[in-house]
Design a protein around this motif. Structure first.
Motif, PDB file in Angstrom:
ATOM      1  N   ALA A  80      49.522  53.316  53.722  1.00  0.00           N
ATOM      2  CA  ALA A  80      50.297  52.266  54.396  1.00  0.00           C
ATOM      3  C   ALA A  80      49.393  51.080  54.738  1.00  0.00           C
ATOM      4  N   VAL A  81      48.173  51.364  55.187  1.00  0.00           N
ATOM      5  CA  VAL A  81      47.200  50.305  55.469  1.00  0.00           C
ATOM      6  C   VAL A  81      46.850  49.566  54.175  1.00  0.00           C
ATOM      7  N   LEU A  82      46.673  50.327  53.091  1.00  0.00           N
ATOM      8  CA  LEU A  82      46.348  49.723  51.799  1.00  0.00           C
ATOM      9  C   LEU A  82      47.479  48.813  51.332  1.00  0.00           C
ATOM     10  N   GLU A  83      48.720  49.256  51.455  1.00  0.00           N
ATOM     11  CA  GLU A  83      49.852  48.417  51.046  1.00  0.00           C
ATOM     12  C   GLU A  83      49.891  47.119  51.852  1.00  0.00           C
ATOM     13  N   GLU A  84      49.582  47.209  53.129  1.00  0.00           N
ATOM     14  CA  GLU A  84      49.545  46.014  53.971  1.00  0.00           C
ATOM     15  C   GLU A  84      48.466  45.053  53.479  1.00  0.00           C
ATOM     16  N   GLU A  85      47.311  45.606  53.124  1.00  0.00           N
ATOM     17  CA  GLU A  85      46.212  44.773  52.620  1.00  0.00           C
ATOM     18  C   GLU A  85      46.573  44.151  51.274  1.00  0.00           C
ATOM     19  N   LEU A  86      47.216  44.921  50.388  1.00  0.00           N
ATOM     20  CA  LEU A  86      47.606  44.387  49.092  1.00  0.00           C
ATOM     21  C   LEU A  86      48.669  43.306  49.248  1.00  0.00           C
ATOM     22  N   GLY A  87      49.500  43.441  50.276  1.00  0.00           N
ATOM     23  CA  GLY A  87      50.526  42.433  50.541  1.00  0.00           C
ATOM     24  C   GLY A  87      49.949  41.084  50.933  1.00  0.00           C
ATOM     25  N   LYS A  88      48.743  41.070  51.451  1.00  0.00           N
ATOM     26  CA  LYS A  88      48.095  39.805  51.834  1.00  0.00           C
ATOM     27  C   LYS A  88      47.686  38.993  50.615  1.00  0.00           C
ATOM     28  N   GLY A  89      47.542  39.656  49.480  1.00  0.00           N
ATOM     29  CA  GLY A  89      47.174  38.963  48.254  1.00  0.00           C
ATOM     30  C   GLY A  89      45.690  39.041  47.970  1.00  0.00           C
ATOM     31  N   PRO A  90      45.319  38.848  46.700  1.00  0.00           N
ATOM     32  CA  PRO A  90      43.917  38.933  46.298  1.00  0.00           C
ATOM     33  C   PRO A  90      43.026  37.871  46.941  1.00  0.00           C
ATOM     34  N   SER A  91      43.557  36.667  47.172  1.00  0.00           N
ATOM     35  CA  SER A  91      42.718  35.601  47.731  1.00  0.00           C
ATOM     36  C   SER A  91      42.284  35.921  49.158  1.00  0.00           C
ATOM     37  N   ALA A  92      43.069  36.704  49.897  1.00  0.00           N
ATOM     38  CA  ALA A  92      42.690  37.094  51.256  1.00  0.00           C
ATOM     39  C   ALA A  92      41.487  38.030  51.248  1.00  0.00           C
ATOM     40  N   GLY A  94      38.998  37.634  48.933  1.00  0.00           N
ATOM     41  CA  GLY A  94      37.883  36.933  48.312  1.00  0.00           C
ATOM     42  C   GLY A  94      37.936  36.832  46.801  1.00  0.00           C
ATOM     43  N   PHE A  95      39.070  37.143  46.187  1.00  0.00           N
ATOM     44  CA  PHE A  95      39.187  37.031  44.735  1.00  0.00           C
ATOM     45  C   PHE A  95      39.736  35.655  44.391  1.00  0.00           C
ATOM     46  N   GLU A  96      39.273  35.098  43.252  1.00  0.00           N
ATOM     47  CA  GLU A  96      39.569  33.701  42.947  1.00  0.00           C
ATOM     48  C   GLU A  96      40.994  33.454  42.460  1.00  0.00           C
ATOM     49  N   ASP A  97      41.648  34.418  41.822  1.00  0.00           N
ATOM     50  CA  ASP A  97      43.018  34.181  41.357  1.00  0.00           C
ATOM     51  C   ASP A  97      43.967  35.202  41.984  1.00  0.00           C
ATOM     52  N   ARG A  99      45.684  37.783  40.810  1.00  0.00           N
ATOM     53  CA  ARG A  99      45.968  38.983  40.017  1.00  0.00           C
ATOM     54  C   ARG A  99      45.325  40.186  40.675  1.00  0.00           C
ATOM     55  N   TRP A 100      46.111  41.262  40.812  1.00  0.00           N
ATOM     56  CA  TRP A 100      45.538  42.522  41.268  1.00  0.00           C
ATOM     57  C   TRP A 100      45.176  43.330  40.044  1.00  0.00           C
ATOM     58  N   THR A 101      43.929  43.718  39.927  1.00  0.00           N
ATOM     59  CA  THR A 101      43.501  44.636  38.881  1.00  0.00           C
ATOM     60  C   THR A 101      43.115  45.941  39.558  1.00  0.00           C
ATOM     61  N   LEU A 102      42.985  46.997  38.764  1.00  0.00           N
ATOM     62  CA  LEU A 102      42.610  48.286  39.337  1.00  0.00           C
ATOM     63  C   LEU A 102      41.232  48.224  39.989  1.00  0.00           C
ATOM     64  N   VAL A 103      40.322  47.470  39.390  1.00  0.00           N
ATOM     65  CA  VAL A 103      38.978  47.343  39.954  1.00  0.00           C
ATOM     66  C   VAL A 103      39.036  46.624  41.301  1.00  0.00           C
ATOM     67  N   ARG A 104      39.897  45.618  41.402  1.00  0.00           N
ATOM     68  CA  ARG A 104      40.031  44.901  42.671  1.00  0.00           C
ATOM     69  C   ARG A 104      40.654  45.797  43.746  1.00  0.00           C
ATOM     70  N   VAL A 105      41.676  46.573  43.366  1.00  0.00           N
ATOM     71  CA  VAL A 105      42.280  47.503  44.322  1.00  0.00           C
ATOM     72  C   VAL A 105      41.246  48.542  44.749  1.00  0.00           C
ATOM     73  N   GLN A 106      40.440  48.994  43.793  1.00  0.00           N
ATOM     74  CA  GLN A 106      39.372  49.948  44.093  1.00  0.00           C
ATOM     75  C   GLN A 106      38.397  49.347  45.114  1.00  0.00           C
ATOM     76  N   THR A 107      38.075  48.083  44.952  1.00  0.00           N
ATOM     77  CA  THR A 107      37.173  47.401  45.883  1.00  0.00           C
ATOM     78  C   THR A 107      37.777  47.325  47.283  1.00  0.00           C
ATOM     79  N   VAL A 108      39.065  47.001  47.360  1.00  0.00           N
ATOM     80  CA  VAL A 108      39.738  46.922  48.661  1.00  0.00           C
ATOM     81  C   VAL A 108      39.763  48.301  49.326  1.00  0.00           C
ATOM     82  N   ILE A 109      40.021  49.351  48.549  1.00  0.00           N
ATOM     83  CA  ILE A 109      40.034  50.713  49.098  1.00  0.00           C
ATOM     84  C   ILE A 109      38.651  51.063  49.644  1.00  0.00           C
ATOM     85  N   ARG A 110      37.623  50.720  48.887  1.00  0.00           N
ATOM     86  CA  ARG A 110      36.266  51.034  49.322  1.00  0.00           C
ATOM     87  C   ARG A 110      35.902  50.270  50.596  1.00  0.00           C
TER      88      ARG A 110
END
Length: 179
Positions: A80-92, A94-97, A99-110
């Motif tokens: 649920a915390v992860l979904e909230e973070e993903l809802g903020k978007g990649p730019s929140a 520190g990603f430049e565009d 797009r959510w990629t698996l590597v980016r989601v992996q980074t957010v989880i870590r």
């Protein structure tokens, strides 16, 4: 796959196997031989030896099931915390565009959950919770359809070339035409 449900055993099979191990534990206490126990319970001798070693070290409790092997590493509360973070978007994050990629989601989880998962595990986690990969619904605005068609008609035939030889060949090593 080797087991149902994408890995591991069902609760019934886990309970059945635990029952077999506990039967063996009772027979260990009675002093029966390993080969006799293995034959009667229809299991391998090495399994019975392994169970006997565990029984000697920890008694019947050591023969009980440890639970499912594929328990999720991310709890529902964490997801649920992860979904909230993903809802903020990649730019929140520190990603430049956008797009959510698996590597980016992996980074957010870590970073956020302090859990290290492989990319494949991230995909399974998202899929289990109803997420799916998304493809763009439209082509890029910069795409020039006329230039693409022109390239297909004029350039591609030259680049592709023919796979057939212009003259018949020979598979013989002795004929000069085959060299």
């Amino acid at each position: 796959m080797r087991y149902p449900e994408g890995g591991g055993l069902t609760a019934e099979r886990r309970a059945f196997r635990e029952g077999v191990r506990l039967q063996a534990g009772g027979r260990f206490a009675a002093g029966e031989k390993t080969a006799v126990i293995a034959k009667d319970l229809r299991v391998g001798v090495r399994s019975v030896e392994r169970w006997r070693r565990a029984w000697r070290e920890g008694g019947l409790e050591a023969l009980r099931s440890a639970g499912p092997a594929n328990s999720p590493t991310v709890t529902d509360a964490q997801f649920a915390v992860l979904e909230e973070e993903l809802g903020k978007g990649p730019s929140a994050h520190g990603f430049e565009d956008q797009r959510w990629t698996l590597v980016r989601v992996q980074t957010v989880i870590r970073r956020r959950l302090r859990v290290s998962l492989s990319v494949a595990t991230v995909w399974r986690l998202l899929k289990r919770h109803g997420w799916s990969w998304q493809a763009p619904s439209r082509r890029a605005l910069e795409r020039d359809e006329h230039a693409v068609e022109l390239w297909k008609k004029e350039v591609w035939p030259r680049v592709k070339g023919s796979r057939r030889r212009p003259v018949p060949g020979s598979s013989s090593r002795t004929k000069p035409a085959s060299r």
